[in-house]
Design a protein around this motif. Structure first.
Motif, PDB file in Angstrom:
ATOM      1  N   ALA A 187      47.659  46.244  37.440  1.00 29.61           N
ATOM      2  CA  ALA A 187      46.816  44.561  37.991  1.00 29.61           C
ATOM      3  C   ALA A 187      45.868  44.464  38.256  1.00 29.61           C
ATOM      4  O   ALA A 187      44.774  44.467  38.243  1.00 29.61           O
ATOM      5  N   LEU A 188      45.973  46.563  39.038  1.00 23.60           N
ATOM      6  CA  LEU A 188      43.793  46.140  39.652  1.00 23.60           C
ATOM      7  C   LEU A 188      43.300  46.453  38.074  1.00 23.60           C
ATOM      8  O   LEU A 188      42.027  46.215  37.885  1.00 23.60           O
ATOM      9  N   ALA A 189      44.244  47.421  37.093  1.00 16.72           N
ATOM     10  CA  ALA A 189      42.745  47.879  36.182  1.00 16.72           C
ATOM     11  C   ALA A 189      43.049  46.676  34.846  1.00 16.72           C
ATOM     12  O   ALA A 189      41.739  46.144  35.015  1.00 16.72           O
ATOM     13  N   ALA A 190      43.534  44.992  35.621  1.00 17.46           N
ATOM     14  CA  ALA A 190      43.299  44.006  34.819  1.00 17.46           C
ATOM     15  C   ALA A 190      42.333  43.852  34.723  1.00 17.46           C
ATOM     16  O   ALA A 190      41.974  42.074  34.256  1.00 17.46           O
ATOM     17  N   GLY A 191      42.343  43.411  35.931  1.00 13.45           N
ATOM     18  CA  GLY A 191      41.411  42.181  37.025  1.00 13.45           C
ATOM     19  C   GLY A 191      42.071  41.220  37.902  1.00 13.45           C
ATOM     20  O   GLY A 191      41.732  40.163  38.165  1.00 13.45           O
ATOM     21  N   CYS A 192      43.101  41.717  37.765  1.00 14.66           N
ATOM     22  CA  CYS A 192      44.045  40.655  39.076  1.00 14.66           C
ATOM     23  C   CYS A 192      44.060  40.558  40.118  1.00 14.66           C
ATOM     24  O   CYS A 192      43.524  42.738  40.390  1.00 14.66           O
ATOM     25  N   THR A 193      44.433  40.271  40.738  1.00 11.59           N
ATOM     26  CA  THR A 193      43.950  40.039  42.372  1.00 11.59           C
ATOM     27  C   THR A 193      45.493  40.414  42.785  1.00 11.59           C
ATOM     28  O   THR A 193      46.204  39.681  42.406  1.00 11.59           O
ATOM     29  N   VAL A 194      46.081  41.191  43.795  1.00  8.12           N
ATOM     30  CA  VAL A 194      47.307  41.088  44.622  1.00  8.12           C
ATOM     31  C   VAL A 194      47.798  41.024  45.955  1.00  8.12           C
ATOM     32  O   VAL A 194      46.845  41.260  47.307  1.00  8.12           O
ATOM     33  N   VAL A 195      48.969  40.274  46.143  1.00 12.36           N
ATOM     34  CA  VAL A 195      49.367  40.298  47.601  1.00 12.36           C
ATOM     35  C   VAL A 195      50.774  41.240  47.830  1.00 12.36           C
ATOM     36  O   VAL A 195      52.205  40.658  46.894  1.00 12.36           O
ATOM     37  N   ALA A 203      35.817  36.893  40.698  1.00 13.65           N
ATOM     38  CA  ALA A 203      35.241  37.479  40.796  1.00 13.65           C
ATOM     39  C   ALA A 203      35.416  39.044  40.530  1.00 13.65           C
ATOM     40  O   ALA A 203      34.714  40.247  39.426  1.00 13.65           O
ATOM     41  N   TYR A 204      36.251  38.989  40.892  1.00 10.93           N
ATOM     42  CA  TYR A 204      36.807  40.791  40.416  1.00 10.93           C
ATOM     43  C   TYR A 204      37.164  40.562  38.662  1.00 10.93           C
ATOM     44  O   TYR A 204      37.025  41.258  38.589  1.00 10.93           O
ATOM     45  N   ALA A 205      37.880  39.707  37.998  1.00  5.45           N
ATOM     46  CA  ALA A 205      38.042  39.757  37.025  1.00  5.45           C
ATOM     47  C   ALA A 205      36.754  39.733  36.508  1.00  5.45           C
ATOM     48  O   ALA A 205      36.916  40.079  35.066  1.00  5.45           O
ATOM     49  N   ALA A 206      35.695  39.007  36.790  1.00  3.57           N
ATOM     50  CA  ALA A 206      35.111  38.865  35.714  1.00  3.57           C
ATOM     51  C   ALA A 206      34.184  40.501  36.239  1.00  3.57           C
ATOM     52  O   ALA A 206      32.431  40.344  35.445  1.00  3.57           O
ATOM     53  N   LYS A 207      34.791  41.560  37.230  1.00  7.37           N
ATOM     54  CA  LYS A 207      33.426  42.634  36.696  1.00  7.37           C
ATOM     55  C   LYS A 207      34.094  43.310  35.558  1.00  7.37           C
ATOM     56  O   LYS A 207      35.260  43.204  34.989  1.00  7.37           O
ATOM     57  N   SER A 208      33.437  44.354  35.243  1.00 11.20           N
ATOM     58  CA  SER A 208      32.989  44.518  33.910  1.00 11.20           C
ATOM     59  C   SER A 208      34.377  45.642  33.871  1.00 11.20           C
ATOM     60  O   SER A 208      34.869  46.586  35.248  1.00 11.20           O
ATOM     61  N   VAL A 209      34.805  46.257  32.427  1.00 10.00           N
ATOM     62  CA  VAL A 209      35.795  47.056  32.731  1.00 10.00           C
ATOM     63  C   VAL A 209      35.474  48.260  33.319  1.00 10.00           C
ATOM     64  O   VAL A 209      36.784  49.447  33.556  1.00 10.00           O
ATOM     65  N   THR A 210      34.721  48.778  32.530  1.00  8.40           N
ATOM     66  CA  THR A 210      33.746  50.165  33.025  1.00  8.40           C
ATOM     67  C   THR A 210      33.844  50.229  34.622  1.00  8.40           C
ATOM     68  O   THR A 210      34.012  50.728  35.399  1.00  8.40           O
TER      69      THR A 210
END
Ligand code: NAP
Length: 480
Positions: free
Chosen positions: A166-174, A59-66
Motif C-alpha cells: 500500500a505505502l509503496a504504491a502511494g496509498c494511505t491506510v487505516v 500529496a502522498y500519491a504525488a511523491k515520486s517513486v524514489t
C-alpha cells in the motif's frame, strides 16, 4: 519492550485514546497477566482516521517513486534496528517462542524492502493501435485509501504484507489490528513516524471490530479493504464491501493437507511435518491440518512423528529453548479439546499428547492422533492448534481426492522423490501454495494467497503490489 509499546490510536499524526476514554486489556497468554491497555475505539475514531487518510492521499500519491521507496527503506531500517524489542513485544502478547517472533519481525522487514524495490517496476504499457493516428497507453495509479484488518497469529508480518504494497504504491491506510495483539500493530505507526512518513499516511485504530468495520464499509473514500482472518468474517466483509464497490483482498482460513508417499525421504518428511504442524503452536493458516501417509510408510512415519512431538519443549515463549508456546486464549484451547475428544470418540488413537499440558494455563500438549478418518471434525475444520491427525491412504489418486475434498485451498504439502508425480501433484492440488519436499515456502518474492474459499488476491511477488494499483487506459487521437 516498553519504549515500543504504544497504548494509543494514531490518527492524522496524533496519538489519541478512544473518544469516550474506553480501553481494552491486553494479556500475556503464557501467564494470563494483563500487560497493558489500548483504546476501545469505534465508529467515530475510524471516521476521523479515514478522513485523515483521505486528506493525506493526494500529496502522498504525488511523491515520486524514489521518494516513496526511500521512506520504505527507512522503515525497513527501523524494523531491523529494533528487531529484538519488536520480537519481545510480539511474544509478550501473542505467546510464540522468541525465535519465531524474531523470524516474523525480520520477515516483515523483508516484505517492506521487497515492495520498496518492486514499486520501481510498476510500469504501464504502450499498446499498438488498430487505428492510425492514435496512441494507446496504460498507466498505473494507487487505488486510494486502503483499510487493513489483521489477525492475532502473525500480527506483524500480516500487516507488513498489506502496509508494504500500500505505502509503496502511494496509498494511505487505516489499520485495525487484532484486539489480542494490538501492540505489534500500533508499533508500525511509531516506526512509520520515525521513518518520516507524513501525518495521515498511516493511521491505526484499535477497538470494536464491528464498529470499526462498519465505518470502513460505509465510507466511499475507502477504496480497498484488505483482510487476513477467518473465512467466516471474510465472507461478511466481502458482502459489506459491495455497497461502495470496494476492491477486496482476502487471506482467509486453510485446511492444508500434508501428503507423504512411500517413496519419500522419511527423515525429511518427519522434519517437514514437525515444522508445518507445530510452528506457532499450530496457529498458522498454512499449518498442515490433515496428514495423509501412504500405507507402506505409515507405521514408521507416525511412530517417528509422535516421538518428535513428545520431545518438544512446551514453555512460555520467553523461556530459552521454548519450541511451543500457549494457545492464544481459553476459547482456542476449548476448541482444541473438543476436536480431540471428537477424534478419539470416532476411533482416533492418541500416540502422544491428547490433553492440556502439565504446565497448565493455556498450554496444550503436542498431539499426534493415528487412524484418523474423514468423519472426524478435524478433517473439515481448521484445528488451529498443535494436533496432527494422521490418515492412511493407498494410491496417489486417493490422496489427491482426499486432499482436495475441502472448501479451502490455501496451502498443500507433499513429500515424494518421483519427479513425474511432483508435476501431477502440481496440476492436481487445488491450492494456491504448494510445497513439494519443502514446507518453508513463503517469502516476499512469491505470490501468497488461497484458492476456493481461502481467499482473493495475492500478497508478495509482483502480484502483491498489483493488487494496490489501478490501471488507467488513455487513448490519444488526432495524431495522424
Ligand atoms: P478473525 O476472528 O477473523 O479476526 C481477524 C480480524 O478480524 C481481527 O482483527 C478481528 O478483530 C477482526 N474482526 C472480527 N470480527 C469482525 C467483524 N465482524 N468485522 C470486521 N472485522 C472483524 O480471525 P483470527 O482468529 O484473528 O485469525 C485466525 C484466522 O485467520 C484463521 O482462520 C486463519 O486461517 C486466518 N489466517 C489466514 C491467513 C492467510 O494468509 N490466509 C493468515 C493468518 C491467519 P478482533 O481481534 O477485535 O476480534
Amino acid at each position: 519492550m516498553s519504549e515500543l509499546r504504544v497504548e494509543a490510536n494514531l490518527i492524522d499524526g496524533r496519538w489519541c485514546g478512544a473518544e469516550d476514554g474506553g480501553t481494552l486489556e491486553v494479556t500475556d497468554p503464557a501467564s494470563g497477566a494483563v500487560i497493558g491497555t489500548v483504546p476501545n475505539s469505534g465508529t467515530e475514531e475510524t471516521r476521523r482516521a479515514i478522513a485523515a487518510a483521505h486528506r493525506a492521499f493526494p500529496a502522498y500519491a504525488a511523491k515520486s517513486v524514489t521518494e516513496r521507496a526511500e521512506l520504505m527503506r527507512a522503515l525497513h531500517r527501523e524494523i531491523v534496528a529494533h528487531a529484538d524489542a519488536l520480537a519481545a513485544l510480539l511474544t509478550a502478547e501473542q505467546g510464540k517462542p522468541l525465535a519465531e517472533a524474531k523470524a516474523e519481525v525480520l520477515s516483515s522487514a523483508a516484505y517492506v524492502l521487497w515492495f520498496a524495490e518492486e514499486v520501481r517496476r510498476a510500469r504501464g504499457e504502450v499498446i499498438p493501435a488498430a487505428v492510425p493516428g492514435r496512441k494507446l497507453l496504460t498507466t498505473r495509479h494507487p487505488v486510494g485509501v486502503v483499510a487493513a484488518i489483521t489477525p492475532w497469529n502473525f500480527p506483524s508480518s500480516m500487516l507488513a504484507r498489506k502496509l508494504g504494497p500500500a505505502l509503496a504504491a502511494g496509498c494511505t491506510v487505516v489499520v485495525k489490528p487484532a484486539s489480542a495483539t494490538p501492540y505489534s500493530g500500533l508499533v508500525w505507526g511509531l516506526l512509520a513516524e520515525r521513518a518520516g512518513f507524513p501525518p495521515g499516511v498511516v493511521n491505526i485504530v484499535t477497538g470494536s471490530a464491528r464498529k470499526i468495520a462498519q465505518a470502513i464499509m460505509e465510507s466511499p473514500e475507502v477504496r480497498k479493504l484488505t483482510f487476513t482472518g477467518s473465512t467466516e468474517i471474510g465472507k461478511e466483509l466481502i458482502r459489506g464491501a459491495a455497497d461502495t464497490v470496494k476492491t477486496v483482498s482476502m487471506e482467509l482460513g486453510g485446511n492444508a493437507p500434508f501428503i507423504v508417499f512411500d517413496d519419500a525421504d522419511l527423515d525429511a518428511a518427519v522434519e517437514g511435518a514437525m515444522i508445518a504442524k507445530f510452528r506457532n503452536a499450530g496457529q498458522t493458516c498454512i499449518c498442515s491440518n490433515r496428514v495423509y501417509v501412504q500405507a507402506g510408510i505409515y507405521d514408521a512415519f507416525v511412530a517417528r512423528l509422535a516421538e518428535r512431538a513428545a520431545a518438544m519443549k512446551v514453555a512460555p515463549g520467553q523461556e530459552p529453548g521454548a519450541e511451543q508456546g500457549p494457545m492464544v486464549d481459553a476459547q482456542a484451547l476449548a476448541k482444541i479439546e473438543e476436536l480431540v475428544a471428537d477424534a478419539v470418540s470416532a476411533g482416533g488413537r492418541v500416540l502422544t499428547g491428547g490433553a492440556r499440558h502439565a504446565r497448565g494455563g493455556l498450554f496444550y500438549a503436542p498431539t499426534v492422533i493415528a487412524d484418523a478418518t474423514p468423519e472426524m471434525r478435524v478433517t473439515r475444520e481448521e484445528i488451529f492448534g498443535p494436533v496432527a491427525p494422521v490418515y492412511r491412504f493407498e494410491t496417489e489418486e486417493e490422496a489427491l481426492r482426499l486432499a482436495n475434498d475441502t472448501e479451502y485451498g490455501l496451502a498443500a504439502y507433499a513429500y515424494t522423490r518421483d519427479l513425474a508425480r511432483t508435476f501431477r501433484l502440481q496440476d492436481g492440488l487445488e491450492y494456491g501454495l504448494i510445497g513439494i519436499n519443502e514446507v518453508l515456502i513463503v517469502s516476499p518474492e512469491v505470490p501468497f494467497g488461497g484458492l476456493k474459499q481461502s481467499g482473493l488476491g495475492k500478497e508478495g511477488g509482483w502480484q502483491g503490489l498489483d493488487d494496490y494499483l489501478e490501471t488507467k487506459y488513455t487513448c490519444i487521437g488526432g495524431l495522424a
